[in-house]
Write an enzyme that holds these catalytic residues in place. Structure first.
Site, mmCIF file in Angstrom:
data_model
loop_
_atom_site.group_PDB
_atom_site.id
_atom_site.type_symbol
_atom_site.label_atom_id
_atom_site.label_comp_id
_atom_site.label_asym_id
_atom_site.label_seq_id
_atom_site.Cartn_x
_atom_site.Cartn_y
_atom_site.Cartn_z
ATOM 1 N N ARG A 150 3.323 0.992 53.839
ATOM 2 C CA ARG A 150 3.075 0.165 55.010
ATOM 3 C C ARG A 150 2.666 -1.232 54.549
ATOM 4 N NH1 ARG A 150 -2.139 -0.201 58.783
ATOM 5 N NH2 ARG A 150 -1.282 -1.683 60.280
ATOM 6 N N HIS A 195 -0.424 -8.665 61.547
ATOM 7 C CA HIS A 195 -1.681 -8.212 60.958
ATOM 8 C C HIS A 195 -2.576 -9.430 60.749
ATOM 9 C CE1 HIS A 195 -3.593 -4.841 58.377
ATOM 10 N NE2 HIS A 195 -4.500 -5.801 58.507
ATOM 11 N N GLU A 211 -4.792 -3.326 64.854
ATOM 12 C CA GLU A 211 -6.206 -3.460 65.216
ATOM 13 C C GLU A 211 -6.490 -4.605 66.194
ATOM 14 O OE1 GLU A 211 -8.407 -1.371 61.412
ATOM 15 O OE2 GLU A 211 -8.461 -3.556 61.557
ATOM 16 N N ASN A 246 -6.436 3.742 62.674
ATOM 17 C CA ASN A 246 -7.212 3.364 61.488
ATOM 18 C C ASN A 246 -8.616 3.901 61.670
ATOM 19 O OD1 ASN A 246 -4.925 1.963 60.793
ATOM 20 N ND2 ASN A 246 -5.820 -0.067 61.035
ATOM 21 N N TYR A 250 -12.437 4.529 59.660
ATOM 22 C CA TYR A 250 -13.305 4.345 58.506
ATOM 23 C C TYR A 250 -14.687 4.951 58.711
ATOM 24 C CZ TYR A 250 -9.852 1.016 56.755
ATOM 25 O OH TYR A 250 -8.693 0.441 56.300
ATOM 26 N N GLU A 290 -4.572 3.749 58.387
ATOM 27 C CA GLU A 290 -5.531 3.280 57.380
ATOM 28 C C GLU A 290 -6.691 4.258 57.309
ATOM 29 O OE1 GLU A 290 -7.016 -0.730 57.752
ATOM 30 O OE2 GLU A 290 -5.054 -1.533 58.282
#
Length: 491
Positions: free
Chosen positions: A97, A142, A187, A327, A329, A395
């Site tokens: 990606r 992005h 995002e 994504n 985290y 991600e």
């Protein structure tokens, strides 16, 4: 400890559920890794590229970057893309990606003066990936809008929708014969809330409660317009898919009242973007509309600061994704907060206080506490609210200072992959692929090069930017090869 004891410890740590599928990945499940253009390419004024908002921010306000660095050279992937592809081959991943730099295609963002040299760079990258059996997954945006468009308001200007469509059109025309996985936008919360609402990302406008909502409104319409462009003009001949990637943070309360606040935060952080696209009703989440309207009225506004979609726009945006990119985290604790002031801000609108539980393991990043169970809960939350969409983890990664022997990163990957497999097998969540962030150490936005997420270490003191595999690269390679989690420590 010998291998037998390690194996026993591994089995015991998984619990009874592990015997059902032994933490083997499903057939057809895809593994990949990722980067983004500004973070790795460098060559900031080479090849006809125009200035973007990160060029402007890092050059004029280096004090906002932790180590006062920038992406002028970064990992020099513009010149070393073949080495990047070779690393993907070494890892054995099925896809890579990457993102395309808007000002490398149209230097000022407007659809004239197409920069053929920039387009050729991405064409060569795609060809190199395909020649090595790796699927290219392209993110159209992005975070690096051309500065010339930002000077006109950027994502707060409704005309950005048309500019974004024309930018996407030239990508589909020139690369769509070879790229079958597209992500329109990465995002949106970080773009709008952190870039327009506060100063955590470029362009650092710090206009929370107004600019962030305007940005989001135009961004969602731009995404939908590009999806329809592909669907109506290119899908039949190119046979690709178009998705939308949202950053997830799991918010969790401790009581009934706190759970209500945590759900509101989930809706106003994640649902802000997911609800218009993935819900059967479309539009912004009802709780978000209610809370912003109520606070706007108390502040003396004649109408809500959250822009309103027309019925036609709701239908136009609804359903405009073939898959959801997630994504993930970290997670946060949440509770209701009674803010009495009339400050115009996103936080004053949602009325939630959130924080990292200090009982969770911490990382080098102050915003990052580790909670793998939160990952599984977030996946279930998506399944339950959005009719079980196909999800690609676009991600997932761990920041440190750049250690080669990065055992903490290995632990992070292992536990999050374990949680994801539990969600797939035990909760029937439709996760189709996983992307390790990131392929190599790169420019980590406001943290510069002080925080590193790479599977490969990049020596930024060397003009040649040599890449060295970390322990985590060897671990991830073994997972991809065997298609099974392992707790065996690699030598």
């Amino acid at each position: 400890m010998d291998l037998a004891l390690i194996t026993v410890a591994f089995v015991l740590s998984l619990g009874t559920s592990s015997f059902a599928y032994n933490y083997t990945f499903p057939e057809g499940f895809l593994f990949g890794t990722a980067t983004s253009a500004y973070q790795v390419e460098g060559a900031w004024i080479e090849g006809g590229k125009g200035e973007n908002i990160w060029d402007r921010l890092t050059h004029e306000r280096p004090d906002l970057i932790l180590d006062q660095s920038n992406g002028d050279v970064a990992c020099d992937s513009y010149h070393k893309y073949k080495e990047d592809v070779a690393m993907c081959v070494e890892l054995g991943v099925q896809f890579y990606r990457f993102s395309i730099s808007w000002p490398r295609i149209y230097p000022h963002g407007f659809s004239y003066n197409l920069n053929k040299e920039g387009l050729l760079y991405y064409s060569k990258l795609v060809d190199e990936l395909l020649a090595n059996g790796i699927i290219p997954v392209a993110t159209i945006y992005h975070w690096d809008i051309p500065q010339a468009l930002q000077d006109l308001g950027g994502w707060t200007n409704p005309l950005v929708v048309n500019h974004f469509v024309e930018y996407a059109r030239v990508l589909f025309d020139n690369l769509g014969d070879r790229i079958k996985y597209w992500i329109t936008i990465n995002e949106p919360s970080q773009i709008c809330q952190e870039g327009y609402g506060n100063m955590d990302k470029a362009p650092a406008l710090n206009l929370s409660g107004i600019a962030d909502y305007l940005c989001g409104h135009n961004l969602l319409k731009a995404h939908a317009a590009v999806y329809h462009l592909y669907n109506d003009t290119y899908r039949e001949s190119q046979n690709g898919t178009v998705g939308f990637t949202i950053n997830g943070v799991w918010y969790e309360g401790n009581s009934t009242y706190d759970d209500d606040a945590a759900e509101r935060m989930m809706q106003m952080y994640f649902g802000w973007w997911a609800h218009p696209i993935f819900s059967s009703q479309g539009d912004y989440p009802p709780v978000m509309k209610t809370f912003v309207a109520r606070k706007s009225a108390a502040q003396g506004y004649r109408r809500s600061r959250l822009p309103e979609f027309t019925p036609e726009e709701i239908e136009y945006i609804k359903g405009t994704a073939d898959f959801m990119g997630l994504n993930f985290y970290t997670a946060r604790k949440a509770k209701g907060a009674e803010y009495d002031g009339l400050e115009v801000s996103y936080s004053n609108d949602h009325q939630v206080e959130s924080w990292i539980d200090r009982d969770w393991p911490m990382t080098i990043a102050p915003w990052f506490g580790i909670n793998p169970l939160g990952f599984r809960k977030h996946l279930n939350w998506i399944k339950e609210r959005y009719n079980s969409p196909d999800i690609y983890i676009t991600e997932n990664g761990y920041p440190d200072a750049g250690e080669i022997d990065d055992f903490d990163r290995i632990d992070y990957y292992r536990e999050h992959l374990k949680a994801m497999l539990d969600a797939i097998y035990e909760d029937n969540v439709n996760v189709r692929g996983y992307t390790a962030w990131s392929l190599m150490d790169n420019f980590e936005w406001m943290f510069g090069y002080a925080h590193r997420f790479g599977l490969y270490y990049v020596d930024l003191t060397d003009p040649q930017r040599p890449r060295t595999p970390k322990r985590s690269a060897l671990y991830y390679k073994e997972i991809v090869r065997t298609r099974q989690l392992t707790y065996e420590k690699l030598k």
